[in-house]
Design a protein around this motif. Structure first.
Motif, PDB file in Angstrom:
ATOM      1  N   SER A   1       0.938  -1.194   0.015  1.00  0.00           N
ATOM      2  CA  SER A   1      -0.014   0.089  -0.012  1.00  0.00           C
ATOM      3  C   SER A   1       0.932   1.341   0.084  1.00  0.00           C
ATOM      4  O   SER A   1       1.891   1.147   0.504  1.00  0.00           O
ATOM      5  CB  SER A   1      -1.003  -0.071   1.296  1.00  0.00           C
TER       6      SER A   1
ATOM      7  N   ASP B   1       2.070  -5.167   2.805  1.00  0.00           N
ATOM      8  CA  ASP B   1       1.017  -5.503   4.043  1.00  0.00           C
ATOM      9  C   ASP B   1       1.893  -6.304   4.912  1.00  0.00           C
ATOM     10  O   ASP B   1       3.040  -7.263   4.614  1.00  0.00           O
ATOM     11  CB  ASP B   1       0.075  -6.198   3.334  1.00  0.00           C
TER      12      ASP B   1
ATOM     13  N   TYR C   1      -9.360  -9.455  -0.500  1.00  0.00           N
ATOM     14  CA  TYR C   1      -7.902  -9.076   0.221  1.00  0.00           C
ATOM     15  C   TYR C   1      -7.333  -8.083  -0.794  1.00  0.00           C
ATOM     16  O   TYR C   1      -6.823  -7.221  -0.579  1.00  0.00           O
ATOM     17  CB  TYR C   1      -7.156 -10.329   0.407  1.00  0.00           C
TER      18      TYR C   1
ATOM     19  N   PHE D   1      -5.125  -3.808  -1.749  1.00  0.00           N
ATOM     20  CA  PHE D   1      -3.884  -3.395  -1.871  1.00  0.00           C
ATOM     21  C   PHE D   1      -3.252  -3.438  -3.278  1.00  0.00           C
ATOM     22  O   PHE D   1      -4.143  -4.209  -4.003  1.00  0.00           O
ATOM     23  CB  PHE D   1      -2.838  -4.674  -1.362  1.00  0.00           C
TER      24      PHE D   1
END
Length: 125
Positions: free
Chosen positions: A37, A50, A74, A78
């Protein structure tokens, strides 16, 4: 030679040290997917991997053997970088918080401690 995906399926069915030893050579030539990120912070702006909370305040890096291993919900949170395993090892080992890598954390859940990654982080000569 078996593919990384085949070896990880075997490991998932029968986790063992011998299964891990079969996976490691395939990882050496692999490209893995690392969720990251954006990191804000002036001079320190960049990408932040992450992490999963690990032992003693350290962190584990999740990585994926294939883009299909990243669950949609998920992955939506990201950006996912594709990078050589050796680069991932070098970056992870440079993080003082790093306690290990979890490969395919939603399926195989293969844990690799820092000492298993060190040989792959050495610069190519």
């Amino acid at each position: 030679m078996e593919s990384l995906a085949q070896l990880l399926r075997q490991y998932q069915r029968h986790p063992s040290p011998s299964a891990i030893r079969r996976v490691l050579p395939a990882l050496a030539a692999a490209q893995l997917y690392l969720p990251v990120s954006p990191e804000q912070g002036g001079q320190q702006a960049g990408l932040r991997p992450d992490v999963i909370p690990g032992p003693e305040g350290k962190v584990l890096y999740p990585a994926f053997s294939a883009k299909e291993q990243v669950p949609d919900d998920y992955g939506a949170r990201f950006a996912v970088l594709r990078l050589p395993f050796s680069e991932l090892c070098r970056a992870a080992l440079a993080d003082p918080r790093f306690a290990g890598l979890v490969l395919d954390p939603f399926t195989a859940k293969l844990f690799l401690p820092p000492e298993a990654l060190a040989p792959f982080a050495a610069p190519v000569q």
